[in-house]
Design an enzyme around this catalytic site. Structure first.
Site, PDB file in Angstrom:
ATOM      1  N   MET A   1       0.988  -1.292  -0.028  1.00  0.00           N
ATOM      2  CA  MET A   1      -0.059   0.099  -0.042  1.00  0.00           C
ATOM      3  C   MET A   1       0.683   1.128  -0.275  1.00  0.00           C
ATOM      4  O   MET A   1       0.466   2.682   0.662  1.00  0.00           O
ATOM      5  CB  MET A   1      -0.882  -0.391   0.937  1.00  0.00           C
TER       6      MET A   1
ATOM      7  N   LEU B   1       6.538   3.068   1.071  1.00  0.00           N
ATOM      8  CA  LEU B   1       8.069   2.079   1.743  1.00  0.00           C
ATOM      9  C   LEU B   1       8.608   1.695   2.486  1.00  0.00           C
ATOM     10  O   LEU B   1       9.232   3.396   2.459  1.00  0.00           O
ATOM     11  CB  LEU B   1       8.287   1.639  -0.100  1.00  0.00           C
ATOM     12  N   HIS B   2       9.095   1.150   3.244  1.00  0.00           N
ATOM     13  CA  HIS B   2      10.249   0.880   3.867  1.00  0.00           C
ATOM     14  C   HIS B   2      10.658  -0.482   4.202  1.00  0.00           C
ATOM     15  O   HIS B   2      11.202  -0.840   2.958  1.00  0.00           O
ATOM     16  CB  HIS B   2       9.184   1.181   5.482  1.00  0.00           C
TER      17      HIS B   2
ATOM     18  N   HIS C   1       8.972  -3.186   3.003  1.00  0.00           N
ATOM     19  CA  HIS C   1       9.067  -3.820   2.080  1.00  0.00           C
ATOM     20  C   HIS C   1      10.011  -4.266   1.047  1.00  0.00           C
ATOM     21  O   HIS C   1      10.462  -4.920  -0.205  1.00  0.00           O
ATOM     22  CB  HIS C   1       7.785  -2.439   1.563  1.00  0.00           C
TER      23      HIS C   1
ATOM     24  N   GLN D   1     -10.202  -2.090   2.223  1.00  0.00           N
ATOM     25  CA  GLN D   1      -9.834  -3.797   2.975  1.00  0.00           C
ATOM     26  C   GLN D   1      -9.678  -2.696   4.532  1.00  0.00           C
ATOM     27  O   GLN D   1      -9.327  -2.613   5.138  1.00  0.00           O
ATOM     28  CB  GLN D   1      -8.640  -3.707   3.530  1.00  0.00           C
TER      29      GLN D   1
ATOM     30  N   LYS E   1       5.276 -10.154   9.399  1.00  0.00           N
ATOM     31  CA  LYS E   1       3.899  -9.144  10.515  1.00  0.00           C
ATOM     32  C   LYS E   1       2.739  -8.931  10.562  1.00  0.00           C
ATOM     33  O   LYS E   1       1.987  -9.117  11.262  1.00  0.00           O
ATOM     34  CB  LYS E   1       4.715  -7.669  10.326  1.00  0.00           C
TER      35      LYS E   1
ATOM     36  N   SER F   1       6.363  -0.597  10.059  1.00  0.00           N
ATOM     37  CA  SER F   1       4.895  -0.297   9.637  1.00  0.00           C
ATOM     38  C   SER F   1       4.928   1.420   8.789  1.00  0.00           C
ATOM     39  O   SER F   1       5.195   2.335   9.901  1.00  0.00           O
ATOM     40  CB  SER F   1       4.458  -1.016  10.894  1.00  0.00           C
TER      41      SER F   1
HETATM   42  P1  AMP Z   1       0.979  -2.753   3.769  1.00  0.00           P
HETATM   43  O1  AMP Z   1       2.098  -1.984   2.482  1.00  0.00           O
HETATM   44  O2  AMP Z   1       0.917  -2.664   5.271  1.00  0.00           O
HETATM   45  O3  AMP Z   1       0.310  -3.598   3.047  1.00  0.00           O
HETATM   46  O4  AMP Z   1       2.072  -4.102   3.510  1.00  0.00           O
HETATM   47  C1  AMP Z   1       2.941  -4.869   2.481  1.00  0.00           C
HETATM   48  C2  AMP Z   1       4.076  -6.091   2.497  1.00  0.00           C
HETATM   49  O5  AMP Z   1       5.029  -5.632   3.203  1.00  0.00           O
HETATM   50  C3  AMP Z   1       2.818  -6.723   3.307  1.00  0.00           C
HETATM   51  O6  AMP Z   1       3.050  -7.922   2.909  1.00  0.00           O
HETATM   52  C4  AMP Z   1       3.365  -6.884   5.027  1.00  0.00           C
HETATM   53  O7  AMP Z   1       3.008  -7.752   5.758  1.00  0.00           O
HETATM   54  C5  AMP Z   1       4.726  -6.617   4.650  1.00  0.00           C
HETATM   55  N1  AMP Z   1       5.058  -5.929   5.332  1.00  0.00           N
HETATM   56  C6  AMP Z   1       4.488  -4.659   6.492  1.00  0.00           C
HETATM   57  N2  AMP Z   1       5.762  -4.013   7.266  1.00  0.00           N
HETATM   58  C7  AMP Z   1       6.630  -5.316   7.429  1.00  0.00           C
HETATM   59  C8  AMP Z   1       7.876  -5.475   7.982  1.00  0.00           C
HETATM   60  N3  AMP Z   1       7.802  -4.637   8.890  1.00  0.00           N
HETATM   61  N4  AMP Z   1       8.901  -6.425   7.714  1.00  0.00           N
HETATM   62  C9  AMP Z   1       8.392  -7.241   6.934  1.00  0.00           C
HETATM   63  N5  AMP Z   1       7.223  -6.966   6.046  1.00  0.00           N
HETATM   64  C10 AMP Z   1       6.146  -6.324   6.332  1.00  0.00           C
END
Ligand code: AMP
Length: 281
Positions: A28, A31-32, A35, A59, A147, A183
């Site tokens: 989403m 990015l960190h 990701h 969601q 996570k 996050s």
């Molecule tokens: P999001 O952008 O939050 O929807 O996350 C996208 C993907 O990155 C999802 O599969 C998350 O589980 C993964 N993700 C988010 N934060 C972390 C983290 N700290 N470590 C590993 N994967 C992560």
């Protein structure tokens, strides 16, 4: 060079000329390093890496949470470029859900407790968008973060049940040096909340240590987590769970692999985290 595409058609045409296997990293945005770890794993294991950046309205069970979700496309694209991503798909809402869209993918028992109970409709939205992404990208492998442990289980269930050919690969949680799981939502923490936030991981690791030392009563482990969280007055527990790692049924005693997970509010920011007990991951 990373290709940045916006429509389904552009994505289809670009993918037709790309080498297999294809690795998909759905995100989403904002990015960190979490990701980035998924992108690196995909880069190492697949010939073509596709990242999708889409803040999926379906969601979010809370409209305010959706509208304040952080967005920074140019920073995200620079990260994808640096990680050697081949394609970024950056669709509008109408590109993902065209007019007349009227389908919902609903997963059963594994989506019911924990995040499913706390955020009604959340996993319907996740499963629906991931089913669309799997269909559009046709990747051999898709990478998800541990996570969001329940999300991995829900997507695995969906891919298996619907006979989708994409293999779901879970990847370890990436943390700050003080233990806080990375996050996109961490950006909302005030300095004081950010200082308090590592208590989540501290509590989970203390309970995991107790489990290592032989504690098997789930109530004791949950209680230990709650007790440590309570040392930070700004932290409000939404749930602490000690559940079977395969079914997510709450446990009385930990006899096999278990998922110890929690959701905690720091002010208005809701954070989740988890550790596994009794597995290698
Ligand atoms: P999001 O952008 O939050 O929807 O996350 C996208 C993907 O990155 C999802 O599969 C998350 O589980 C993964 N993700 C988010 N934060 C972390 C983290 N700290 N470590 C590993 N994967 C992560």
């Amino acid at each position: 060079m990373t290709l940045v595409l916006r429509t389904r058609e552009e994505l289809r045409v670009a993918l037709a000329g790309m080498p297999r296997p294809v690795g998909l990293v759905p995100t989403m945005g904002w990015l960190h390093a979490g990701h980035r770890a998924l992108m690196r794993r995909a880069r190492a294991e697949t010939a073509t890496v596709v990242v999708t950046i889409f803040v999926n309205p379906r969601q979010f069970n809370d409209a305010a949470d959706y509208s304040r979700y952080p967005r920074d496309t140019s920073a995200d694209l620079a990260i994808c470029e640096a990680e050697g991503v081949d394609i970024v798909w950056l669709p509008d809402v109408e590109e993902v859900y065209p007019p007349g869209f009227d389908t919902l993918v609903r997963i059963g028992a594994v989506a019911a407790p924990l995040e499913g109970a706390a955020r009604p409709g959340h996993f319907d939205g996740v499963a629906t968008v991931v089913a669309i992404l799997f269909a559009l990208v046709g990747a051999e492998r898709a990478y998800f973060g541990q996570k969001d442990a329940q999300q991995v289980m829900v997507i695995r269930r969906m891919a298996g049940d619907l006979a989708l050919p994409t293999r779901v690969i879970p990847c370890p949680t990436v943390r700050e040096p003080d233990g806080l799981a990375l996050s996109s939502r961490n950006v909302h923490l005030s300095p004081e909340e950010r200082r308090a936030a590592p208590v989540l991981h501290r509590a989970l690791t203390a309970a995991r240590q107790a489990w290592h030392e032989g504690e098997r009563e789930a109530d004791v482990l949950r209680g230990l987590v709650e007790e440590i969280i309570a040392t930070e007055p700004s932290a409000q527990v939404e749930y602490v769970s000690c559940a079977d790692a395969l079914t997510l049924a709450e446990l009385r005693r930990v006899e096999g692999p278990a998922l110890l997970s929690l959701a905690v509010f720091l002010g208005t920011t809701r954070l989740i985290d988890n550790v596994l007990l009794g597995t290698e991951a």
